[in-house]
Design a protein around this motif. Structure first.
Motif, PDB file in Angstrom:
ATOM      1  N   HIS A  20       0.820  -1.216   0.000  1.00 22.52           N
ATOM      2  CA  HIS A  20       0.000   0.000   0.000  1.00 22.52           C
ATOM      3  C   HIS A  20       0.855   1.268   0.000  1.00 22.52           C
ATOM      4  O   HIS A  20       0.490   2.262  -0.631  1.00 22.52           O
ATOM      5  N   PHE A  21       1.971   1.236   0.705  1.00 22.62           N
ATOM      6  CA  PHE A  21       2.844   2.413   0.773  1.00 22.62           C
ATOM      7  C   PHE A  21       3.758   2.492  -0.441  1.00 22.62           C
ATOM      8  O   PHE A  21       3.859   3.526  -1.113  1.00 22.62           O
ATOM      9  N   ALA A  22       4.426   1.393  -0.734  1.00 20.79           N
ATOM     10  CA  ALA A  22       5.420   1.393  -1.810  1.00 20.79           C
ATOM     11  C   ALA A  22       4.803   1.748  -3.158  1.00 20.79           C
ATOM     12  O   ALA A  22       5.406   2.471  -3.963  1.00 20.79           O
ATOM     13  N   VAL A  23       3.597   1.238  -3.411  1.00 27.57           N
ATOM     14  CA  VAL A  23       2.991   1.467  -4.725  1.00 27.57           C
ATOM     15  C   VAL A  23       2.713   2.952  -4.958  1.00 27.57           C
ATOM     16  O   VAL A  23       2.843   3.457  -6.082  1.00 27.57           O
ATOM     17  N   VAL A  24       2.369   3.670  -3.898  1.00 26.91           N
ATOM     18  CA  VAL A  24       2.116   5.109  -4.035  1.00 26.91           C
ATOM     19  C   VAL A  24       3.406   5.852  -4.352  1.00 26.91           C
ATOM     20  O   VAL A  24       3.454   6.684  -5.277  1.00 26.91           O
ATOM     21  N   ILE A  25       4.446   5.558  -3.604  1.00 27.89           N
ATOM     22  CA  ILE A  25       5.739   6.228  -3.828  1.00 27.89           C
ATOM     23  C   ILE A  25       6.272   5.907  -5.223  1.00 27.89           C
ATOM     24  O   ILE A  25       6.693   6.796  -5.971  1.00 27.89           O
ATOM     25  N   ASP A  26       6.231   4.629  -5.579  1.00 29.93           N
ATOM     26  CA  ASP A  26       6.788   4.209  -6.870  1.00 29.93           C
ATOM     27  C   ASP A  26       6.011   4.798  -8.037  1.00 29.93           C
ATOM     28  O   ASP A  26       6.592   5.293  -9.010  1.00 29.93           O
ATOM     29  N   ASP A  27       4.666   4.714  -7.967  1.00 29.28           N
ATOM     30  CA  ASP A  27       3.866   5.233  -9.077  1.00 29.28           C
ATOM     31  C   ASP A  27       4.078   6.732  -9.243  1.00 29.28           C
ATOM     32  O   ASP A  27       4.136   7.238 -10.375  1.00 29.28           O
ATOM     33  N   HIS A  28       4.210   7.450  -8.135  1.00 27.82           N
ATOM     34  CA  HIS A  28       4.447   8.893  -8.232  1.00 27.82           C
ATOM     35  C   HIS A  28       5.815   9.190  -8.856  1.00 27.82           C
ATOM     36  O   HIS A  28       5.912   9.974  -9.819  1.00 27.82           O
ATOM     37  N   LEU A  29       6.848   8.565  -8.327  1.00 26.38           N
ATOM     38  CA  LEU A  29       8.201   8.863  -8.802  1.00 26.38           C
ATOM     39  C   LEU A  29       8.441   8.378 -10.233  1.00 26.38           C
ATOM     40  O   LEU A  29       9.283   8.923 -10.945  1.00 26.38           O
ATOM     41  N   MET A  30       7.692   7.357 -10.643  1.00 25.11           N
ATOM     42  CA  MET A  30       7.855   6.829 -12.000  1.00 25.11           C
ATOM     43  C   MET A  30       6.886   7.467 -12.988  1.00 25.11           C
ATOM     44  O   MET A  30       6.839   7.079 -14.152  1.00 25.11           O
ATOM     45  N   GLY A  31       6.108   8.436 -12.516  1.00 23.81           N
ATOM     46  CA  GLY A  31       5.226   9.181 -13.416  1.00 23.81           C
ATOM     47  C   GLY A  31       4.079   8.367 -13.977  1.00 23.81           C
ATOM     48  O   GLY A  31       3.609   8.621 -15.096  1.00 23.81           O
ATOM     49  N   ILE A  32       3.608   7.384 -13.215  1.00 24.32           N
ATOM     50  CA  ILE A  32       2.529   6.520 -13.694  1.00 24.32           C
ATOM     51  C   ILE A  32       1.229   7.316 -13.781  1.00 24.32           C
ATOM     52  O   ILE A  32       0.819   7.976 -12.824  1.00 24.32           O
ATOM     53  N   GLU A  71      -0.341  14.089  -7.265  1.00 20.37           N
ATOM     54  CA  GLU A  71      -1.491  13.853  -8.145  1.00 20.37           C
ATOM     55  C   GLU A  71      -1.705  12.346  -8.275  1.00 20.37           C
ATOM     56  O   GLU A  71      -0.769  11.601  -8.576  1.00 20.37           O
ATOM     57  N   MET A  72      -2.913  11.900  -8.024  1.00 16.13           N
ATOM     58  CA  MET A  72      -3.191  10.463  -8.058  1.00 16.13           C
ATOM     59  C   MET A  72      -3.398   9.989  -9.488  1.00 16.13           C
ATOM     60  O   MET A  72      -4.076  10.652 -10.267  1.00 16.13           O
ATOM     61  N   PRO A  73      -2.809   8.853  -9.852  1.00 11.64           N
ATOM     62  CA  PRO A  73      -3.059   8.312 -11.193  1.00 11.64           C
ATOM     63  C   PRO A  73      -4.531   7.919 -11.337  1.00 11.64           C
ATOM     64  O   PRO A  73      -5.257   7.818 -10.350  1.00 11.64           O
ATOM     65  N   GLN A  74      -4.938   7.654 -12.563  1.00 11.45           N
ATOM     66  CA  GLN A  74      -6.271   7.112 -12.802  1.00 11.45           C
ATOM     67  C   GLN A  74      -6.245   5.647 -12.363  1.00 11.45           C
ATOM     68  O   GLN A  74      -5.517   4.826 -12.916  1.00 11.45           O
ATOM     69  N   PHE A  75      -7.033   5.313 -11.341  1.00 10.67           N
ATOM     70  CA  PHE A  75      -7.090   3.926 -10.885  1.00 10.67           C
ATOM     71  C   PHE A  75      -8.159   3.185 -11.669  1.00 10.67           C
ATOM     72  O   PHE A  75      -9.302   3.651 -11.776  1.00 10.67           O
ATOM     73  N   ILE A  76      -7.794   2.040 -12.220  1.00  9.77           N
ATOM     74  CA  ILE A  76      -8.692   1.242 -13.058  1.00  9.77           C
ATOM     75  C   ILE A  76      -8.702  -0.180 -12.520  1.00  9.77           C
ATOM     76  O   ILE A  76      -7.670  -0.852 -12.490  1.00  9.77           O
ATOM     77  N   HIS A  77      -9.872  -0.637 -12.080  1.00 11.64           N
ATOM     78  CA  HIS A  77      -9.985  -1.968 -11.476  1.00 11.64           C
ATOM     79  C   HIS A  77     -10.717  -2.900 -12.433  1.00 11.64           C
ATOM     80  O   HIS A  77     -11.875  -2.659 -12.798  1.00 11.64           O
ATOM     81  N   LEU A  78     -10.023  -3.942 -12.851  1.00 19.25           N
ATOM     82  CA  LEU A  78     -10.548  -4.873 -13.851  1.00 19.25           C
ATOM     83  C   LEU A  78     -11.399  -5.948 -13.204  1.00 19.25           C
ATOM     84  O   LEU A  78     -11.094  -6.421 -12.106  1.00 19.25           O
ATOM     85  N   PRO A  79     -12.457  -6.387 -13.889  1.00 16.63           N
ATOM     86  CA  PRO A  79     -13.263  -7.486 -13.364  1.00 16.63           C
ATOM     87  C   PRO A  79     -12.435  -8.768 -13.308  1.00 16.63           C
ATOM     88  O   PRO A  79     -11.524  -8.975 -14.110  1.00 16.63           O
ATOM     89  N   THR A  80     -12.768  -9.624 -12.368  1.00 18.58           N
ATOM     90  CA  THR A  80     -12.026 -10.869 -12.169  1.00 18.58           C
ATOM     91  C   THR A  80     -12.229 -11.821 -13.347  1.00 18.58           C
ATOM     92  O   THR A  80     -13.309 -11.881 -13.937  1.00 18.58           O
ATOM     93  N   VAL A  81     -11.186 -12.571 -13.687  1.00 19.94           N
ATOM     94  CA  VAL A  81     -11.304 -13.623 -14.696  1.00 19.94           C
ATOM     95  C   VAL A  81     -11.914 -14.845 -14.008  1.00 19.94           C
ATOM     96  O   VAL A  81     -11.357 -15.384 -13.043  1.00 19.94           O
ATOM     97  N   LEU A  82     -13.075 -15.291 -14.507  1.00 16.23           N
ATOM     98  CA  LEU A  82     -13.828 -16.368 -13.873  1.00 16.23           C
ATOM     99  C   LEU A  82     -13.873 -17.614 -14.755  1.00 16.23           C
ATOM    100  O   LEU A  82     -13.694 -17.537 -15.970  1.00 16.23           O
ATOM    101  N   ASN A  83     -14.127 -18.763 -14.124  1.00 17.15           N
ATOM    102  CA  ASN A  83     -14.351 -19.982 -14.904  1.00 17.15           C
ATOM    103  C   ASN A  83     -15.822 -20.066 -15.301  1.00 17.15           C
ATOM    104  O   ASN A  83     -16.617 -19.167 -15.016  1.00 17.15           O
TER     105      ASN A  83
END
Length: 491
Positions: free
Chosen positions: A202-214, A240-252
């Motif tokens: 939860h912490f690392a992803v915010v720092i990384d996405d910001h510094l990597m310009g995601i 600035e928060m990136p656009q968060f996009i949550h994909l539907p689960t792949v189901l059987n």
């Protein structure tokens, strides 16, 4: 701002087919918007690290044609990193995380927690007994700076937690899910730095996405409840928060999450079975997304041109193996026989039909066999179940009906005429196969089913099967004559 998307798997094992779809959507959107696609390795949970997982991930992605612009690569068997925003492996970014956690501590947005596992378990158990959602009770949240320092100096183990405000609506818009609001009362004071000094996801992803310009953070919908914690962090840092996009689960087919207990789920499983990368990518793109014209067969270039998140479904996509087989069969039929033969060789060796040395010595023959069989294959390894008709100088009849067909009165003369024609040539080629049935018809008077079916059954032992011309070319003159002569002696 240019578009930048990242796929950030953990090196904990194989690349799940759901992860491959996430990477594919990242790749398609980035390429379709002249952006960059980055591969980052999130290895902060060192207890789950699997040796060789990074290599497997990159190998699977490369095989599928989902090749990143920057991040972690394999060159000459070694892991290397390329790009201006590295390191791209989280375990190599610990100094960066220390800098940013200190900012939160100084601003009062994070705090030290010294609670033991035993105490936390006890608190959660009590909450469950009271019918509450287990959450941290903020026992250490208001501890004085002096007490905190004394405990640290005494060597007490600690984690660092996020300060979550009381009763605050946290709102954001997801292109797939729409506008979402979650009240902070449902959000835990999340651990940001673990007792081993490593950051949590939860912490690392915010720092990384910001510094990597995601600009777009694409992930499975199971991470939806993590977004409020991460939005708080973006707000606290003023990022600035990136656009968060949550994909539907792949189901059987049962509309349950894909599980290894119910079949293949690893990208490498599909590769090993002989699914072509372009077929798997084509099909996987359609699991939860549809193009404007509902076209089913699309090349990577067509997918790049068509793909956008506004046509991603809000509900789980069904992974239908039968539909995948249909698409894969199409691509196999369209492929060069030599390419399919190369893919088939490991399965042929594994099945014990030929040794590895034999496949090298007789590869041209395997290509001929593959050319005869490829239209019947759902996936390439299926070839081993169809190859038996090409081995041996005698024919075993698949059914009693097939045997009865060659025992018809006129068949012996038909086969003798066929043998005579074979004796007159050097070897079977395409011209011979085009003309032979017309020649036999003129010589014997047999026609239609009375001509074609006895010859097929006599040569293969089967009433139905691949194109007879291709079968005869693969069998060759000598083997075909041997089969026919042996059968004629029994008629």
């Amino acid at each position: 701002m240019s578009v930048r998307l990242r796929f950030a798997p953990s090196p904990t094992g194989y690349l799940h087919i759901g992860g491959l779809r996430t990477a594919l959507y990242d790749f398609l959107y980035a390429k379709g918007h002249d952006g960059k696609y980055i591969l980052r390795i999130e290895d902060t949970d060192q207890t789950r690290y699997v040796e060789g997982a990074v290599e497997n991930l990159i190998s699977s992605l490369t095989w599928a044609g989902i090749v990143h612009d920057e991040g972690v690569f394999i060159e000459n068997g070694k892991i290397v990193q390329k790009g201006e925003f590295g390191p791209y492996i989280q375990s190599e970014r610990l100094d960066i995380y220390k800098k940013y956690i200190q900012i939160l501590l100084d601003k009062g947005y994070a705090y030290y927690c010294f609670c033991t596992k035993e105490r936390l378990d006890e608190v959660r158990e009590k909450q469950r007994a009271e019918g509450k959602t287990p959450m941290y009770d903020r026992h250490c949240r208001n501890m004085s700076k002096e007490e905190v320092q004394n405990r640290i100096d005494a060597g007490q183990e600690y984690v660092i937690r996020l300060v979550v405000p009381d009763n605050k609506d946290i709102t954001w818009t997801d292109p797939v899910k729409g506008q979402i609001t979650i009240n902070s009362s449902e959000v835990d004071d999340q651990v940001l730095i673990k007792s081993d000094g490593f950051p949590t996801y939860h912490f690392a992803v915010v720092i990384d996405d910001h510094l990597m310009g995601i600009t777009h953070a694409v992930r499975g919908e199971e991470w939806l409840t993590s977004t409020p914690k991460q939005k708080l962090l973006y707000d606290y840092f003023g990022f600035e928060m990136p656009q968060f996009i949550h994909l539907p689960t792949v189901l059987n087919k049962d509309r349950k999450k894909l599980s290894k207990r119910q079949g293949d789920v690893a990208t490498s499983d599909f590769k090993d079975k002989g699914y072509l990368p372009e077929a798997l990518v084509n099909y996987l793109a359609l699991v939860g997304w549809s193009p404007k014209d509902n076209k089913e067969l699309l090349s990577m270039d067509e997918l790049i041109a068509e793909f956008d998140f506004d046509r991603v479904s809000k509900t789980g996509g069904i992974f239908d193996v039968d539909k995948l087989n249909f698409i894969n069969n199409h691509y196999i039929k369209e492929s060069d026989a030599k390419r399919i033969a190369e893919i088939a060789v490991p399965s042929i060796v594994k099945a014990g039909l030929m040794t590895e040395e034999q496949t090298k010595d007789r590869f041209d023959w395997i290509v001929l066999v593959t050319d005869a069989l490829k239209e019947r294959l759902n996936y390439v390894s299926e070839i081993v179940s169809h190859m038996n008709i090409f081995f041996g100088d005698t024919v075993t009849f698949e059914t009693d009906e097939a045997e009865a067909i060659v025992k018809q009165e006129h068949v012996k003369g038909l086969l003798e005429a066929f043998i005579a024609e074979l004796d007159a040539i050097d070897d079977i080629d395409e011209e011979f196969t085009k003309n032979i049935f017309n020649i036999l018809k003129k010589k014997t008077g047999a026609k239609g089913k009375n001509l074609f079916m006895p010859v097929r059954c006599a040569v293969t032992g089967q009433q139905h099967g691949p194109d007879m011309g291709k079968i005869l070319i693969a069998l060759g003159k000598e083997k075909t004559i041997n089969r026919l002569k042996e059968l004629v002696t029994r008629l």
